[in-house]
Design a protein around this motif. Structure first.
Motif, PDB file in Angstrom:
ATOM      1  N   VAL A   1       0.832  -1.205   0.000  1.00 37.40           N
ATOM      2  CA  VAL A   1       0.000   0.000   0.000  1.00 37.40           C
ATOM      3  C   VAL A   1       0.869   1.258   0.000  1.00 37.40           C
ATOM      4  CG1 VAL A   1      -1.649   1.340   1.373  1.00 37.40           C
ATOM      5  CG2 VAL A   1      -2.009  -1.104   1.040  1.00 37.40           C
ATOM      6  N   SER A   2       1.911   1.261   0.817  1.00 36.68           N
ATOM      7  CA  SER A   2       2.807   2.431   0.866  1.00 36.68           C
ATOM      8  C   SER A   2       3.498   2.665  -0.474  1.00 36.68           C
ATOM      9  CB  SER A   2       3.863   2.251   1.952  1.00 36.68           C
ATOM     10  OG  SER A   2       3.264   2.203   3.211  1.00 36.68           O
TER      11      SER A   2
ATOM     12  N   VAL B   1       2.567   1.672  -3.525  1.00 33.95           N
ATOM     13  CA  VAL B   1       1.626   2.092  -4.561  1.00 33.95           C
ATOM     14  C   VAL B   1       1.126   3.505  -4.278  1.00 33.95           C
ATOM     15  CG1 VAL B   1      -0.598   1.588  -5.642  1.00 33.95           C
ATOM     16  CG2 VAL B   1       0.990  -0.258  -5.157  1.00 33.95           C
ATOM     17  N   SER B   2       0.962   3.850  -3.020  1.00 32.28           N
ATOM     18  CA  SER B   2       0.542   5.209  -2.672  1.00 32.28           C
ATOM     19  C   SER B   2       1.603   6.223  -3.086  1.00 32.28           C
ATOM     20  CB  SER B   2       0.255   5.321  -1.176  1.00 32.28           C
ATOM     21  OG  SER B   2      -0.844   4.499  -0.840  1.00 32.28           O
ATOM     22  N   PHE B   3       2.857   5.860  -2.925  1.00 33.35           N
ATOM     23  CA  PHE B   3       3.944   6.732  -3.373  1.00 33.35           C
ATOM     24  C   PHE B   3       3.887   6.911  -4.889  1.00 33.35           C
ATOM     25  CE2 PHE B   3       8.324   7.368  -4.842  1.00 33.35           C
ATOM     26  CZ  PHE B   3       8.651   8.515  -4.128  1.00 33.35           C
TER      27      PHE B   3
ATOM     28  N   GLY C   1       1.202   6.549  -6.724  1.00 32.72           N
ATOM     29  CA  GLY C   1      -0.002   7.328  -6.999  1.00 32.72           C
ATOM     30  C   GLY C   1       0.186   8.803  -6.719  1.00 32.72           C
ATOM     31  N   ALA C   2       0.966   9.118  -5.692  1.00 34.06           N
ATOM     32  CA  ALA C   2       1.204  10.522  -5.363  1.00 34.06           C
ATOM     33  C   ALA C   2       1.891  11.239  -6.527  1.00 34.06           C
ATOM     34  CB  ALA C   2       2.054  10.642  -4.106  1.00 34.06           C
TER      35      ALA C   2
ATOM     36  N   LEU D   1      -6.270  12.319  -9.306  1.00 34.63           N
ATOM     37  CA  LEU D   1      -6.750  11.596  -8.126  1.00 34.63           C
ATOM     38  C   LEU D   1      -7.355  10.243  -8.501  1.00 34.63           C
ATOM     39  CD1 LEU D   1      -8.350  14.562  -6.170  1.00 34.63           C
ATOM     40  CD2 LEU D   1      -6.263  13.340  -5.590  1.00 34.63           C
TER      41      LEU D   1
ATOM     42  N   ALA E   1      -4.540   7.820  -9.306  1.00 39.40           N
ATOM     43  CA  ALA E   1      -3.900   7.329  -8.086  1.00 39.40           C
ATOM     44  C   ALA E   1      -4.785   6.311  -7.376  1.00 39.40           C
ATOM     45  CB  ALA E   1      -3.578   8.497  -7.160  1.00 39.40           C
ATOM     46  N   ALA E   2      -6.077   6.616  -7.288  1.00 40.99           N
ATOM     47  CA  ALA E   2      -7.009   5.687  -6.641  1.00 40.99           C
ATOM     48  C   ALA E   2      -7.120   4.391  -7.440  1.00 40.99           C
ATOM     49  CB  ALA E   2      -8.376   6.339  -6.487  1.00 40.99           C
TER      50      ALA E   2
ATOM     51  N   LEU F   1      -4.151   2.197  -6.670  1.00 43.09           N
ATOM     52  CA  LEU F   1      -4.314   1.564  -5.356  1.00 43.09           C
ATOM     53  C   LEU F   1      -5.339   0.437  -5.429  1.00 43.09           C
ATOM     54  CD1 LEU F   1      -3.391   1.621  -2.415  1.00 43.09           C
ATOM     55  CD2 LEU F   1      -5.229   3.260  -1.968  1.00 43.09           C
TER      56      LEU F   1
END
Length: 164
Positions: A80-81, A83-85, A87-88, A103, A106-107, A110
């Protein structure tokens, strides 16, 4: 030879992640989004691979020593971390009060990682159901939400009528 069959069984999760992530990526590709088919497949299959590797390590080494601790939840957190990076990097905030862009991309990345994790855990019904929900959200709901925005933009572009 038994190891080959075991690894081929583990590949089922990766192949399922490939197909389901590809469906999400294909939808994004058709709309010309920056994260399309290849990106979503890589995210989904990578998430599945990390889960399969973690699960394999736990099964292989968990009984060897009380000193060795394995945490599948930690692996999920790392996915999660990561992929969140990623996505950011897809999110762009506009200047002067413009709305943020990227957005949904990015979503979507995730969400695709979540599908990959489910496939890595061999939860194929859950992964398929989640994929269908994501496709519905991105496709039909996306078009439904876009219609009012198009009407508003068209109204804003019309020349202002002067009163008589």
């Amino acid at each position: 030879m038994e190891n080959v069959w075991t690894e081929l069984r583990l590949m089922q999760g990766l192949l399922a992640a490939f197909v389901l992530s590809g469906l999400i990526g294909w939808e994004r590709e058709q709309l010309g989004r920056s994260a399309g088919l290849r990106t979503h497949i890589l995210v989904g299959v990578s998430a599945a691979l990390f889960v399969v590797l973690a699960d394999t390590l736990i099964l292989r080494f968990s009984d060897d020593s009380a000193q060795v601790r394995f945490d599948l939840v930690g692996v999920l957190g790392a996915v999660v971390s990561g992929v969140s990076f990623l996505g950011a990097g897809a999110i762009f905030a506009g200047r002067r009060g413009e709305e943020a862009r990227g957005l949904t991309t990015a979503a979507g990345l995730l969400a695709t990682a979540g599908v990959g994790v489910a496939c890595g855990l061999h939860l194929y019904v859950l992964a398929t159901g989640a994929t269908l929900l994501f496709l519905f959200t991105l496709g039909w709901l996306g078009r439904l939400v876009a219609e009012p925005h198009k009407s508003r933009e068209a109204a804003e572009k019309r020349p202002e009528q002067k009163p008589d």
